[in-house]
Design a protein around this motif. Structure first.
Motif, mmCIF file in Angstrom:
data_model
loop_
_atom_site.group_PDB
_atom_site.id
_atom_site.type_symbol
_atom_site.label_atom_id
_atom_site.label_comp_id
_atom_site.label_asym_id
_atom_site.label_seq_id
_atom_site.Cartn_x
_atom_site.Cartn_y
_atom_site.Cartn_z
ATOM 1 N N VAL A 31 0.854 -1.185 0.000
ATOM 2 C CA VAL A 31 0.000 0.000 0.000
ATOM 3 C C VAL A 31 0.891 1.236 0.000
ATOM 4 C CG1 VAL A 31 -1.787 1.295 1.208
ATOM 5 C CG2 VAL A 31 -1.853 -1.203 1.199
ATOM 6 N N LEU A 32 0.895 1.929 -1.143
ATOM 7 C CA LEU A 32 1.650 3.172 -1.240
ATOM 8 C C LEU A 32 1.008 4.250 -0.373
ATOM 9 C CD1 LEU A 32 4.004 4.632 -2.762
ATOM 10 C CD2 LEU A 32 2.286 5.325 -4.461
ATOM 11 N N GLY A 33 -0.323 4.261 -0.355
ATOM 12 C CA GLY A 33 -1.043 5.219 0.479
ATOM 13 C C GLY A 33 -2.477 4.786 0.676
ATOM 14 N N ALA A 34 -3.056 5.146 1.825
ATOM 15 C CA ALA A 34 -4.484 4.970 2.108
ATOM 16 C C ALA A 34 -4.961 6.338 2.571
ATOM 17 C CB ALA A 34 -4.708 3.903 3.180
ATOM 18 N N PHE A 35 -5.554 7.108 1.668
ATOM 19 C CA PHE A 35 -5.640 8.549 1.871
ATOM 20 C C PHE A 35 -6.823 9.149 1.108
ATOM 21 C CE2 PHE A 35 -3.207 7.533 -1.801
ATOM 22 C CZ PHE A 35 -3.232 8.601 -2.695
ATOM 23 N N ASN A 36 -6.931 10.488 1.130
ATOM 24 C CA ASN A 36 -7.943 11.280 0.415
ATOM 25 C C ASN A 36 -9.340 10.669 0.525
ATOM 26 O OD1 ASN A 36 -5.691 12.708 -0.267
ATOM 27 N ND2 ASN A 36 -5.955 12.577 -2.490
ATOM 28 N N PRO A 37 -9.863 10.545 1.742
ATOM 29 C CA PRO A 37 -11.160 9.875 1.921
ATOM 30 C C PRO A 37 -12.359 10.787 1.689
ATOM 31 C CG PRO A 37 -10.308 10.538 4.049
ATOM 32 C CD PRO A 37 -9.264 10.961 3.028
ATOM 33 N N GLY A 38 -13.334 10.316 0.924
ATOM 34 C CA GLY A 38 -14.639 10.959 0.939
ATOM 35 C C GLY A 38 -15.272 10.729 2.300
ATOM 36 N N LEU A 39 -16.221 11.597 2.690
ATOM 37 C CA LEU A 39 -16.821 11.513 4.022
ATOM 38 C C LEU A 39 -18.331 11.644 3.919
ATOM 39 C CD1 LEU A 39 -16.326 11.435 7.153
ATOM 40 C CD2 LEU A 39 -16.374 13.940 7.062
ATOM 41 N N ALA A 40 -19.048 10.750 4.633
ATOM 42 C CA ALA A 40 -20.507 10.804 4.658
ATOM 43 C C ALA A 40 -20.995 10.437 6.053
ATOM 44 C CB ALA A 40 -21.104 9.848 3.631
ATOM 45 N N ARG A 41 -22.072 11.093 6.476
ATOM 46 C CA ARG A 41 -22.744 10.711 7.714
ATOM 47 C C ARG A 41 -23.785 9.655 7.356
ATOM 48 N NH1 ARG A 41 -21.496 11.767 12.978
ATOM 49 N NH2 ARG A 41 -21.242 14.015 12.565
ATOM 50 N N LEU A 42 -23.684 8.474 7.963
ATOM 51 C CA LEU A 42 -24.596 7.381 7.668
ATOM 52 C C LEU A 42 -25.915 7.553 8.432
ATOM 53 C CD1 LEU A 42 -22.027 4.431 7.784
ATOM 54 C CD2 LEU A 42 -22.993 5.537 5.750
ATOM 55 N N PRO A 43 -26.989 6.875 7.996
ATOM 56 C CA PRO A 43 -28.291 7.048 8.667
ATOM 57 C C PRO A 43 -28.253 6.765 10.163
ATOM 58 C CG PRO A 43 -28.581 5.941 6.563
ATOM 59 C CD PRO A 43 -27.099 6.043 6.783
ATOM 60 N N GLY A 44 -27.418 5.824 10.599
ATOM 61 C CA GLY A 44 -27.345 5.503 12.022
ATOM 62 C C GLY A 44 -26.511 6.456 12.838
ATOM 63 N N GLY A 45 -25.831 7.409 12.191
ATOM 64 C CA GLY A 45 -25.039 8.395 12.906
ATOM 65 C C GLY A 45 -23.539 8.240 12.753
ATOM 66 N N ASN A 46 -23.065 7.007 12.472
ATOM 67 C CA ASN A 46 -21.639 6.847 12.246
ATOM 68 C C ASN A 46 -21.216 7.551 10.962
ATOM 69 O OD1 ASN A 46 -21.182 5.359 14.550
ATOM 70 N ND2 ASN A 46 -21.256 3.367 13.536
ATOM 71 N N LEU A 47 -19.915 7.702 10.807
ATOM 72 C CA LEU A 47 -19.359 8.327 9.614
ATOM 73 C C LEU A 47 -18.726 7.269 8.722
ATOM 74 C CD1 LEU A 47 -17.684 11.357 11.372
ATOM 75 C CD2 LEU A 47 -19.617 11.503 9.799
ATOM 76 N N LEU A 48 -18.727 7.532 7.429
ATOM 77 C CA LEU A 48 -18.085 6.642 6.474
ATOM 78 C C LEU A 48 -16.930 7.365 5.803
ATOM 79 C CD1 LEU A 48 -18.403 3.790 5.012
ATOM 80 C CD2 LEU A 48 -19.235 5.167 3.088
ATOM 81 N N LEU A 49 -15.755 6.757 5.860
ATOM 82 C CA LEU A 49 -14.620 7.198 5.062
ATOM 83 C C LEU A 49 -14.555 6.331 3.810
ATOM 84 C CD1 LEU A 49 -11.787 7.427 7.768
ATOM 85 C CD2 LEU A 49 -13.221 9.294 6.934
ATOM 86 N N MET A 50 -14.549 6.958 2.638
ATOM 87 C CA MET A 50 -14.334 6.207 1.405
ATOM 88 C C MET A 50 -12.867 6.420 1.031
ATOM 89 S SD MET A 50 -15.803 4.103 -0.668
ATOM 90 C CE MET A 50 -17.594 4.329 -0.642
ATOM 91 N N VAL A 51 -12.023 5.492 1.477
ATOM 92 C CA VAL A 51 -10.573 5.663 1.441
ATOM 93 C C VAL A 51 -10.020 5.242 0.082
ATOM 94 C CG1 VAL A 51 -8.392 4.982 2.514
ATOM 95 C CG2 VAL A 51 -10.450 5.255 3.927
ATOM 96 N N ARG A 52 -9.178 6.075 -0.466
ATOM 97 C CA ARG A 52 -8.434 5.713 -1.673
ATOM 98 C C ARG A 52 -7.222 4.866 -1.273
ATOM 99 N NH1 ARG A 52 -5.123 9.937 -5.597
ATOM 100 N NH2 ARG A 52 -3.886 8.360 -6.699
ATOM 101 N N VAL A 53 -7.176 3.637 -1.756
ATOM 102 C CA VAL A 53 -6.032 2.762 -1.515
ATOM 103 C C VAL A 53 -5.210 2.694 -2.801
ATOM 104 C CG1 VAL A 53 -5.264 0.439 -0.923
ATOM 105 C CG2 VAL A 53 -7.289 1.402 0.187
ATOM 106 N N ALA A 54 -4.003 3.220 -2.747
ATOM 107 C CA ALA A 54 -3.084 3.160 -3.885
ATOM 108 C C ALA A 54 -2.179 1.952 -3.692
ATOM 109 C CB ALA A 54 -2.267 4.441 -3.991
ATOM 110 N N GLU A 55 -2.341 0.955 -4.547
ATOM 111 C CA GLU A 55 -1.605 -0.311 -4.418
ATOM 112 C C GLU A 55 -0.533 -0.373 -5.503
ATOM 113 O OE1 GLU A 55 -2.549 -5.126 -4.044
ATOM 114 O OE2 GLU A 55 -4.186 -3.662 -4.156
ATOM 115 N N ALA A 56 0.692 -0.649 -5.089
ATOM 116 C CA ALA A 56 1.837 -0.609 -6.004
ATOM 117 C C ALA A 56 2.613 -1.918 -5.954
ATOM 118 C CB ALA A 56 2.763 0.552 -5.636
ATOM 119 N N LEU A 57 3.347 -2.191 -7.016
ATOM 120 C CA LEU A 57 4.203 -3.369 -7.076
ATOM 121 C C LEU A 57 5.429 -3.182 -6.200
ATOM 122 C CD1 LEU A 57 4.111 -3.921 -10.950
ATOM 123 C CD2 LEU A 57 2.992 -5.375 -9.239
ATOM 124 N N GLU A 58 5.802 -4.225 -5.455
ATOM 125 C CA GLU A 58 7.025 -4.158 -4.669
ATOM 126 C C GLU A 58 8.249 -4.103 -5.562
ATOM 127 O OE1 GLU A 58 7.445 -7.137 -1.702
ATOM 128 O OE2 GLU A 58 5.686 -6.502 -0.548
#
Length: 372
Positions: A31-58
């Motif tokens: 994982v090069l980075g797990a970053f730049n998340p979208g954010l939403a308030r869910l109906p139950g009150g918790n928050l959702l991060l929509m995380v960008r996972v950048a996956e790279a070759l070793e």
């Protein structure tokens, strides 16, 4: 977490055995980075991060060839480029030598991971690997990047940047519960990105920030307060899918500020008693990447082309390398970057989420008095 500014999710929190690439790519990745998340308030009150996972070759270079990951309908494949035919000044990408117009390749492929966190954004509740959003069409063959989520008219609208040899576009997803998203296709064409919907209609129409890019810009006259280059434009739509740009310009970079390279939309505009509040990024020219900072603006509630305030002097947020001290060995950018991507109301404060150093997800609790 006692601080009001901290990292909540990073590369080491991603289980790559659940990656969408595992069914096709046998090569080891990281994982090069797990970053730049979208954010939403869910109906139950918790928050959702929509995380960008950048996956790279070793091992990105083998036998004198640089390798990149590409989605196809049959699965993920590796493309090869002779190292003598490319140049790399940015660790996130390479350029083909002598290519006109300029042509790039990516050192990673990005997909989206929904991460549910507590309503106060201080604890991870669940990582929803069963709801991963991965490339599914040719216009995102090199990845899906930088989700932004807005709740409008009872539905959650999510914009993403689709990267491909065909186009560098904005695609739309929609959800009725904030966590399960249906693809709606391309809504903005080549190099029109950083699209963020307003959280609410204006005059019965959807509105959005956009940020077209291009190779050429024209200069403002010497007496103008503005700088030529990428800026934040506005568009409106009757249905959230078909968009017309507004005639009036939006937020533009100004002279005598640090945003000398470009600006672009950040958090979804939210309606406050004073008008539409939005956070955006400004980039100072430095090295190959530039220095990213977060600023803010206030737009008129009935006519968002009227800019009531543009606070582009003192940054609202700057990068904090100290937050990444525990994962400093994973940092790869030469300059400081904070890239704000979501905001949620928390009573007397706002919860703002950002990508820190293109590496991890940062949470900042900002008092509303900061915007007075």
């Amino acid at each position: 977490m006692g601080s009001d500014d901290y990292l909540i999710f990073g590369p080491d929190d991603v289980d790559l055995s659940r990656s969408p690439l595992r069914g096709s790519i046998g090569e080891p990745t990281f994982v090069l980075g797990a970053f730049n998340p979208g954010l939403a308030r869910l109906p139950g009150g918790n928050l959702l991060l929509m995380v960008r996972v950048a996956e790279a070759l070793e091992n990105p270079v083998v036998a004198g060839h640089a390798r990149t990951i590409r989605w196809t309908p049959e699965g993920y494949v590796l493309d090869r480029y002779p190292v003598g035919s490319i140049e790399m000044r940015d660790p996130r990408q390479f350029a083909l030598k002598n290519a006109l117009p300029p042509q790039l390749g990516l050192t990673s492929l990005s997909w989206l991971l929904p991460v549910e966190i507590s309503r106060d954004a201080r604890e991870i509740v669940k990582i929803h690997y069963d709801k991963i959003i991965a490339p599914s069409a040719s216009y995102m063959e090199y990845g899906i990047e930088d989700a932004r989520i807005s709740l409008v008219g009872g539905s959650w609208w999510m914009t993403v940047c689709g990267v491909s040899a065909e186009r560098h576009c904005t695609a739309m997803y929609r959800s009725v519960n904030g966590i399960d998203y249906e693809p709606m296709g391309v809504v903005l064409d080549h190099q029109n990105k950083d699209m963020v919907l307003f959280e609410g209609k204006i005059g019965q129409k959807y509105h959005a920030l956009t940020r077209p890019l291009g190779e050429v810009y024209f200069a403002y006259p010497e007496e103008s307060p503005y700088l030529g280059g990428p800026s934040i434009n506005l568009a409106q739509s009757p249905d959230g899918l078909h968009w017309k740009p507004l005639d009036a310009p939006g937020i533009r970079p100004r002279k005598e500020t640090s945003s000398t390279l470009r600006i672009g939309g950040g958090t979804q505009p939210i309606l406050t008693p004073e008008g539409w509040l939005l956070l955006y990024h400004g980039v100072e020219r430095r090295d190959a990447v530039g220095v990213y900072r977060t600023f803010w603006a206030l737009l008129d509630r009935d006519d968002p082309s009227r800019i009531l305030r543009q606070e582009d002097g003192v940054p609202l947020l700057e990068a904090r390398p100290d937050l990444c001290a525990g994962i400093a060995h994973q940092m790869y950018l030469p300059t400081a970057v904070v890239f704000s991507t979501g905001i949620a109301d928390a009573g007397d404060s706002y919860i703002v989420v950002s990508g820190e150093a293109d590496l991890a997800c940062r949470v900042s609790h900002l008092p509303k008095s900061r915007f007075a």
